[in-house]
Design an enzyme around this catalytic site. Structure first.
Site, PDB file in Angstrom:
ATOM      1  CG  ASN A  90       5.486  -1.090 -10.652  1.00 47.26           C
ATOM      2  OD1 ASN A  90       5.841  -1.527 -11.733  1.00 47.26           O
ATOM      3  ND2 ASN A  90       6.271  -0.333  -9.912  1.00 47.26           N
ATOM      4  CB  ILE A  91      -0.075   1.868 -12.324  1.00 42.30           C
ATOM      5  CG1 ILE A  91      -0.157   0.858 -13.482  1.00 42.30           C
ATOM      6  CG2 ILE A  91      -0.484   3.263 -12.805  1.00 42.30           C
ATOM      7  CD1 ILE A  91      -1.550   0.668 -14.053  1.00 42.30           C
ATOM      8  CD  GLU A  92       5.978   4.119  -8.772  1.00 43.74           C
ATOM      9  OE1 GLU A  92       6.565   5.182  -9.075  1.00 43.74           O
ATOM     10  OE2 GLU A  92       6.503   3.197  -8.118  1.00 43.74           O
ATOM     11  CB  CYS A 101       1.601  -4.035  -5.944  1.00 43.35           C
ATOM     12  SG  CYS A 101       2.338  -3.313  -4.484  1.00 43.35           S
ATOM     13  CD  GLU A 103       3.342  -8.145  -6.557  1.00 41.88           C
ATOM     14  OE1 GLU A 103       3.158  -6.997  -7.001  1.00 41.88           O
ATOM     15  OE2 GLU A 103       4.283  -8.450  -5.807  1.00 41.88           O
ATOM     16  CB  CYS A 137       0.373  -7.993  -2.896  1.00 41.70           C
ATOM     17  SG  CYS A 137       0.361  -6.512  -3.914  1.00 41.70           S
TER      18      CYS A 137
END
Ligand code: THU
Length: 189
Positions: A90-92, A101, A103, A137
């Site tokens: 996950n990258i924020e 997310c 996925e 997702c």
């Protein structure tokens, strides 16, 4: 096979599941079939030998994740028909809603690599319990990857698998979109 899990108080937090001495040693038992719960299918190594590699790829991705805001690491790995595995974490964003997310990033990596036939996705997270894919997702996976197996592993090393359709029953798809008697805009397929 039945395995005695350590009590909650002895389970550790953080670190790699494979290295954490306080967490049940999942490396020795990557796939367990010790829980009988309605609606859940627990995989065994004899059913799908590729699952350990897939889960391990998801785990490696989780370890690389550095979510600055939630501090909740998620790793996902998706396997395509050829056996190729695409993994992601996950990258924020500081604009929280723009975070993404693990996925969907794994799926998009595969799609942009030209993949179109999918088998299974594995998901692991920092949570002790299983980390199911979020609603967004589920929708995107169902539309792009179809009714694949969703393999979730908790921090005790227990793996459970569900069909995506059981996580997203009666999904809205392009089939529904085209199921119109008369297109109000006069469009054709
Ligand atoms: N997250 C995922 O990557 N996958 C999930 O299935 C649930 C949530 C991420 C999004 C966000 O970076 C963090 O976990 C907390 O929601």
């Amino acid at each position: 096979m039945r395995v005695q899990l350590p009590p909650c108080s002895q389970r550790g937090h953080g670190g790699s599941l494979f290295e954490d001495p306080y967490v049940f040693n999942a490396a020795h038992y990557p796939i367990l079939d010790l829980i009988e719960t309605h609606g859940y299918i627990f995989s065994t190594m004899s059913i799908n030998k590729s699952v350990p590699a897939l889960v391990e790829a998801a785990e490696k991705a989780r370890e690389q994740s550095n979510p600055r805001f939630s501090h909740f690491r998620v790793g996902a790995a998706i396997e395509v028909e050829s056996g190729e595995i695409y993994s992601a974490f996950n990258i924020e964003s500081s604009s929280y809603g723009l975070s993404m997310c693990a996925e969907r990033i794994a799926l998009w990596k595969a799609v942009t690599a030209g993949e179109s036939k999918f088998r299974e996705i594995a998901i692991v997270s920092d949570a002790f319990d299983f980390c199911p894919p979020c609603g967004a997702c589920r929708q995107v996976l169902y539309e792009l990857a179809g009714d694949i197996d969703v393999c979730m592993r908790n921090r005790n090393g227990i793996v459970k698998k569900k069909k995506l359709s059981s996580l997203l029953p009666e999904a809205f798809t392009v089939k529904t979109l085209h199921d119109v008697q008369e297109d109000p805009f006069g469009r054709r397929d």
